[in-house]
Scaffold this motif. Sequence first.
Motif, short mmCIF file in Angstrom:
data_model
loop_
_atom_site.label_atom_id
_atom_site.label_comp_id
_atom_site.label_asym_id
_atom_site.label_seq_id
_atom_site.Cartn_x
_atom_site.Cartn_y
_atom_site.Cartn_z
N ASN A 161 -0.21 4.57 -0.80
CA ASN A 161 -0.95 5.62 -0.09
C ASN A 161 -2.33 5.05 0.23
O ASN A 161 -2.54 3.86 0.10
N ASP A 162 -3.27 5.87 0.61
CA ASP A 162 -4.57 5.36 1.05
C ASP A 162 -5.32 4.59 -0.03
O ASP A 162 -6.07 3.68 0.27
N ALA A 163 -5.11 4.95 -1.30
CA ALA A 163 -5.91 4.35 -2.36
C ALA A 163 -5.11 3.49 -3.33
O ALA A 163 -5.69 2.85 -4.20
N THR A 164 -3.79 3.43 -3.22
CA THR A 164 -2.97 2.76 -4.22
C THR A 164 -2.32 1.50 -3.65
O THR A 164 -1.63 1.55 -2.64
N LYS A 165 -2.56 0.39 -4.35
CA LYS A 165 -1.91 -0.88 -4.02
C LYS A 165 -1.08 -1.30 -5.23
O LYS A 165 -1.56 -1.24 -6.36
N ARG A 174 0.88 -1.16 0.00
CA ARG A 174 0.00 0.00 0.00
C ARG A 174 0.92 1.22 0.00
O ARG A 174 1.70 1.44 0.92
#
Length: 103
Positions: A68-72, A66
């Motif tokens: 950042n909060d939205a990117t995997k 992960r």
Amino acid sequence: MTGVASILPFVLMFAVFYFLLIRPQQRKSKQRNQMLSQLKKGDKVVTIGGMHGTILEITDDIVVLRVNDATKITFDRSAVNNVTTSAPAPAEKKEEKTEEVKA
């Protein structure tokens, strides 16, 4: 006697190469393999390319980070360069003793 004298420089050269090049490389490789085998969810890592992230999922050969909060992002396990912060060890659950109330 001249045969031993002509072989001695090669033996010394091999010994120097072993202690200055081969042995340290083997030790470094062993430490890296140990670090890769001890990866776990929650570890903060840096990849070989410089990407920083936290491990969300891990299998034998794939790591999902992960970023950042939205990117995997999915990487090969071997793409992990080092662990910056290790995840805390899972806390052992305390056994709660419940006493029966006698009426």
